[in-house]
Write an enzyme that holds these catalytic residues in place. Structure first.
Site, PDB file in Angstrom:
ATOM      1  N   HIS A 161       0.818  -1.220   0.000  1.00 51.01           N
ATOM      2  CA  HIS A 161       0.000   0.000   0.000  1.00 51.01           C
ATOM      3  C   HIS A 161       0.849   1.266   0.000  1.00 51.01           C
ATOM      4  O   HIS A 161       0.363   2.331  -0.329  1.00 51.01           O
ATOM      5  CB  HIS A 161      -0.975  -0.010   1.177  1.00 51.01           C
ATOM      6  CG  HIS A 161      -0.367   0.184   2.522  1.00 51.01           C
ATOM      7  ND1 HIS A 161      -0.125  -0.846   3.394  1.00 51.01           N
ATOM      8  CD2 HIS A 161       0.047   1.296   3.161  1.00 51.01           C
ATOM      9  CE1 HIS A 161       0.398  -0.384   4.502  1.00 51.01           C
ATOM     10  NE2 HIS A 161       0.516   0.928   4.385  1.00 51.01           N
ATOM     11  N   ASP A 191       0.253  -7.704   1.380  1.00 51.27           N
ATOM     12  CA  ASP A 191       0.679  -6.308   1.540  1.00 51.27           C
ATOM     13  C   ASP A 191       2.194  -6.160   1.558  1.00 51.27           C
ATOM     14  O   ASP A 191       2.769  -5.460   2.403  1.00 51.27           O
ATOM     15  CB  ASP A 191       0.075  -5.695   2.808  1.00 51.27           C
ATOM     16  CG  ASP A 191       0.141  -4.171   2.804  1.00 51.27           C
ATOM     17  OD1 ASP A 191       0.259  -3.597   1.707  1.00 51.27           O
ATOM     18  OD2 ASP A 191       0.075  -3.575   3.891  1.00 51.27           O
ATOM     19  N   ASN A 272       4.833   4.754   9.383  1.00 50.68           N
ATOM     20  CA  ASN A 272       5.624   3.604   9.818  1.00 50.68           C
ATOM     21  C   ASN A 272       5.482   2.408   8.876  1.00 50.68           C
ATOM     22  O   ASN A 272       6.271   1.459   8.954  1.00 50.68           O
ATOM     23  CB  ASN A 272       5.220   3.151  11.225  1.00 50.68           C
ATOM     24  CG  ASN A 272       5.914   3.917  12.318  1.00 50.68           C
ATOM     25  OD1 ASN A 272       5.293   4.686  13.037  1.00 50.68           O
ATOM     26  ND2 ASN A 272       7.212   3.732  12.455  1.00 50.68           N
ATOM     27  N   SER A 273       4.479   2.413   8.029  1.00 53.84           N
ATOM     28  CA  SER A 273       4.273   1.277   7.130  1.00 53.84           C
ATOM     29  C   SER A 273       5.534   0.981   6.344  1.00 53.84           C
ATOM     30  O   SER A 273       6.135   1.863   5.740  1.00 53.84           O
ATOM     31  CB  SER A 273       3.129   1.566   6.164  1.00 53.84           C
ATOM     32  OG  SER A 273       1.902   1.564   6.830  1.00 53.84           O
ATOM     33  N   GLY A 337     -15.303  -6.051 -13.343  1.00 54.19           N
ATOM     34  CA  GLY A 337     -15.617  -7.187 -12.497  1.00 54.19           C
ATOM     35  C   GLY A 337     -15.313  -6.909 -11.045  1.00 54.19           C
ATOM     36  O   GLY A 337     -15.307  -5.752 -10.601  1.00 54.19           O
TER      37      GLY A 337
END
Length: 431
Positions: A161, A191, A272-273, A337
């Site tokens: 992300h 992730d 912090n990700s 979709g």
């Protein structure tokens, strides 16, 4: 654990939205403790960070807002490289740090050269009050960890992300030097992503200061063990927090995707990700990615265990580096979709991937024989587990490129795999 985790986010944009999430969702039955949940990806740009989606309920008769924030981290097997110190041995003993957890300066000093700050510059289409559309530029920040290099590139691991939808990615090293990066590979279901920085764009002085992370064994962690979190909090630069392992193998479900994560009370904040969760020996044992926050909750952060992340990172590191194509050359498949998540797959006996509910007449997909009801599971050899995976992959393929798309087609209630050769079209020409 909780009724639901909602995995979604947005980057700062104009006009500025409030920092608190807009509430949505349903109510739990009166016997259950209800809380408002939301997920904030660890993204920060200038004026603040934004919560994305929340699920809102009532807590003991009153409303209470909670936020699940994705922060940013990851890693793979270190490689010995010239000019890079792979030795992150802690100069302090484990016993001394356990006795005095307030002083982790020795661990941090050794680990800091392995951390980078990541800036994601993207554009987003906006619609004004009168229906007119335009594009605005967004800048968001996260963290990453140096995990190795090949002959031409320095390799950095982070959360998917953090780099999603990026037009431009840059990394800042410990000496504040900045270099542009390209996507190596990503996996949205866990992730994780790996980005590459050309060695030619890094000065010899910087090479002498940076280091490759030393990986630990998250399978040997114990509840109560001391840990250290480092990351680019709020986009201000690397900062350090300490805590303990609160729980192991916590099942956290976001966007119908469930992963088993390390729970810690070390402060995990936006930005912090992709940052590091270390043990007291300075070894990387987790990738900070999610935080649960509410007025009645403190210290519930989550990290991806390095032992489960490592084989995925190894695979991402070995992919070909991708270069995003210009808007005028962007490709178009011509389908719409929805994602078939693991839960949907198990409930309806369908393969995980991207379910096609419409194929546009005359589009690239239509010309290649892709049909409504097909499920795309791979694109040019890379796994597709969601609509996001497919959208992200196509950013790196120009119109006119020939690719092989792997689809699963239902035949007599049984899905059978086939490969379809597709010449990607151009949206403007087909639309």
């Amino acid at each position: 654990m909780y009724d639901q985790y909602d995995y979604s986010y947005n980057t700062p944009q104009a006009p500025k939205e409030p920092e608190e999430k807009k509430k949505r969702g349903g109510f739990l039955k009166k016997a259950l403790l209800s809380i408002t949940l939301g997920l904030i990806f660890g993204l920060f740009a200038g004026t603040g960070f934004y919560a994305v989606n929340t699920i809102f309920d009532m807590l003991k008769g009153g409303e209470n807002t909670a936020v699940l924030e994705t922060q940013e981290n990851a890693v793979t097997e270190p490689s010995n490289t010239d000019g890079m110190d792979n030795n992150l041995t802690n100069p302090l003993t484990t016993e001394s740090i356990h006795q005095n957890i307030t002083d982790v300066s020795g661990v941090v000093e050794k680990a800091m050269p392995t951390l980078v700050s990541i800036t994601n510059l993207s554009t987003q289409e906006m619609r004004d009050f009168w229906g007119r559309t335009g594009r605005i530029e967004n800048e968001s920040s996260g963290s990453g960890i140096i995990v190795g290099q090949n002959e031409a590139e320095l390799l950095v691991v982070t959360n998917n992300h953090v780099i999603s939808d990026a037009q431009t990615l840059t990394v800042q090293f410990i000496d504040s030097s900045i270099a542009e990066a390209q996507l190596k590979g990503s996996n949205s279901s866990v992730d994780l992503a790996v980005i590459a920085v050309p060695l030619s764009s890094i000065s010899e002085q910087t090479k002498a200061m940076i280091a490759v992370a030393n990986l630990g064994d998250s399978n040997s962690l114990r509840v109560g063990e001391a840990v250290i979190a480092i990351g680019n909090s709020l986009g201000y630069g690397q900062s350090v927090t300490t805590g303990v392992v609160s729980a192991l193998n916590r099942e956290v479900t976001v966007d119908n995707i469930t992963n088993e994560l390390i729970q810690t009370d070390a402060a995990i904040n936006p930005g912090n990700s992709g940052g590091a969760l270390l043990n007291v020996k300075g070894e990387l044992i987790g990738i900070n990615s999610i935080k649960f926050a509410a007025s009645e909750v403190e210290g519930m952060g989550y990290a991806i265990p390095i032992s489960s992340a490592k084989p995925i990172i190894d695979e991402l590191m070995n992919r070909a580096t991708k270069v995003r194509v210009g808007e005028n050359d962007s490709s178009y498949l011509g389908v719409s979709g929805l994602s078939v998540t693991k839960q949907i797959s198990e409930a309806y006996n369908m393969p995980v991937g991207f379910y096609i509910n419409e194929v546009y007449q005359g589009s690239a997909a239509d010309n290649a024989g892709i049909k409504r009801g097909d499920i795309i599971t791979a694109f040019d050899g890379e796994k597709v587990t969601s609509q996001e995976d497919l959208t992200d992959l196509m950013q790196y393929y120009a119109a006119g490129t020939t690719v092989v798309v792997t689809v699963q087609s239902g035949v007599g209630g049984i899905y059978q795999e086939r490969e379809v050769t597709v010449v990607l079209g151009r949206k403007a020409a087909e639309g």
